[in-house]
Design a protein around this motif. Structure first.
Motif, PDB file in Angstrom:
ATOM      1  N   ALA A  37       0.650  -1.061  -0.152  1.00 24.77           N
ATOM      2  CA  ALA A  37      -0.188  -0.002  -0.103  1.00 24.77           C
ATOM      3  C   ALA A  37       0.679   1.368   0.038  1.00 24.77           C
ATOM      4  O   ALA A  37       0.392   2.346  -0.256  1.00 24.77           O
ATOM      5  N   GLN A  68      -3.548  -1.235  -6.187  1.00 22.89           N
ATOM      6  CA  GLN A  68      -3.870  -0.210  -7.230  1.00 22.89           C
ATOM      7  C   GLN A  68      -5.045  -0.445  -8.042  1.00 22.89           C
ATOM      8  O   GLN A  68      -5.703   0.553  -8.148  1.00 22.89           O
ATOM      9  N   ARG A  70      -7.445  -2.330  -7.681  1.00 22.04           N
ATOM     10  CA  ARG A  70      -8.894  -2.041  -6.732  1.00 22.04           C
ATOM     11  C   ARG A  70      -9.195  -0.657  -6.402  1.00 22.04           C
ATOM     12  O   ARG A  70     -10.353  -0.324  -6.477  1.00 22.04           O
ATOM     13  N   ARG A  71      -8.199   0.085  -6.043  1.00 20.99           N
ATOM     14  CA  ARG A  71      -8.441   1.422  -5.861  1.00 20.99           C
ATOM     15  C   ARG A  71      -9.027   2.233  -7.115  1.00 20.99           C
ATOM     16  O   ARG A  71      -9.805   2.972  -7.237  1.00 20.99           O
ATOM     17  N   ARG A  72      -8.619   1.934  -8.386  1.00 20.47           N
ATOM     18  CA  ARG A  72      -8.990   2.397  -9.552  1.00 20.47           C
ATOM     19  C   ARG A  72     -10.365   1.773  -9.789  1.00 20.47           C
ATOM     20  O   ARG A  72     -11.039   2.540 -10.815  1.00 20.47           O
TER      21      ARG A  72
END
Length: 282
Positions: A37, A68, A70-72
């Motif tokens: 993270a 990353q 999943r964040r996008r």
């Protein structure tokens, strides 16, 4: 060597030293997820130049790419992550970590069970009570992904019936309860209005009561992500207005995790408000 490169070298040395410790797969995975993270592309790039065949580097890179993505909200390089996972698994065959990241990718791609379950088998063959692998599989089997409440419940029932006391996946039932509660909260109509009634059901009473009476005991939970599980317990106990919720908040102390508090707003504000409410009542 410029100052920036020197600092990156120091960071890499520290990470390699951390990951070279005893092969406690559960604890190593906790370190990998925390590092993934925060790691920067420049650190990954320099490390790949120093250790192009490092299993730890490949795994960290794969974890970082998965997080990353999943964040996008999408995985643009899923095939690259899959290749990296298989390469890391060949280099470090005893480690369930590469298979767990692979399971995470297959979850996001909504792959068929015939492709997913062999990966799950590889995970538990290496570590029967591996927390992150169990949570990834629990997510895959959820109604929101590729399963159903029935499949999820069967998975948890089978695991908890055999699980040693205080094993790393100890919070599986709490995650099921959290999923039920959040599905109710986000529903329209009467179901949403009566979401708190979830906590009046026998399953919720049993799971919360047992966890609140045992988990806060000193030394009962010893796995790496114990505080993350205690945060889930505190969140559920707070929303259930459980009479023993203060026990969970005392056990958490000042170590607040974003999940699941971020579901309702700023995690620190949510936690602080609930903690003050319960600790000033006793």
């Amino acid at each position: 060597m410029d100052l920036g490169t020197g600092l990156l070298d120091m960071h890499i040395d520290l990470v390699e030293e951390l990951l070279s410790g005893p092969q406690d797969w559960d604890r190593r995975t906790h370190w990998f997820t925390v590092l993934a993270a925060a790691v920067t592309p420049s650190t990954i790039h320099l490390w790949s130049r120093r250790r192009p065949e490092s299993a730890d580097l490949l795994l960290l890179h794969a974890w970082a790419d998965l997080l990353q993505g999943r964040r996008r909200g999408r995985l643009d390089n899923a095939q690259d992550i899959i290749v990296a996972c298989h390469h890391a698994a060949r280099l470090q065959p005893a480690d369930p970590g590469p298979w767990t990241v692979l399971l995470g990718v297959l979850r996001d791609l909504r792959r068929h069970p015939r492709e997913v379950f062999p990966v799950w088998d590889e995970i538990i063959r290496r570590d029967a009570w591996y927390r992150e692998g169990h949570l990834q599989m629990l997510g895959y089997l959820s109604p929101e992904e590729c399963g159903s409440s029935t499949q999820q419940n069967a998975f948890v029932d089978n695991a908890t019936a055999r699980m040693p006391l205080g094993a790393p996946p100890v919070a599986l039932e709490l995650h099921v309860l959290l999923g039920r509660y959040r599905r109710a909260v986000t529903s329209n109509g009467l179901t949403g209005l009566l979401a708190d009634r979830i906590f009046d059901q026998p399953f919720a009473n049993s799971v919360l009561g047992h966890a609140l009476s045992t988990w806060p005991r000193p030394g009962f939970l010893s796995h790496a992500a114990a505080l993350a599980d205690l945060n889930v317990l505190a969140y559920l106990a707070a929303h259930a207005r459980h009479r023993d919720a203060a026990n969970a908040f005392r056990a958490v102390g000042a170590t607040v995790t974003p999940w699941p508090w971020r579901l309702d707003g700023d995690p620190l504000e949510q936690y602080s408000t609930w903690r003050k409410y319960f600790l000033t009542r006793v």
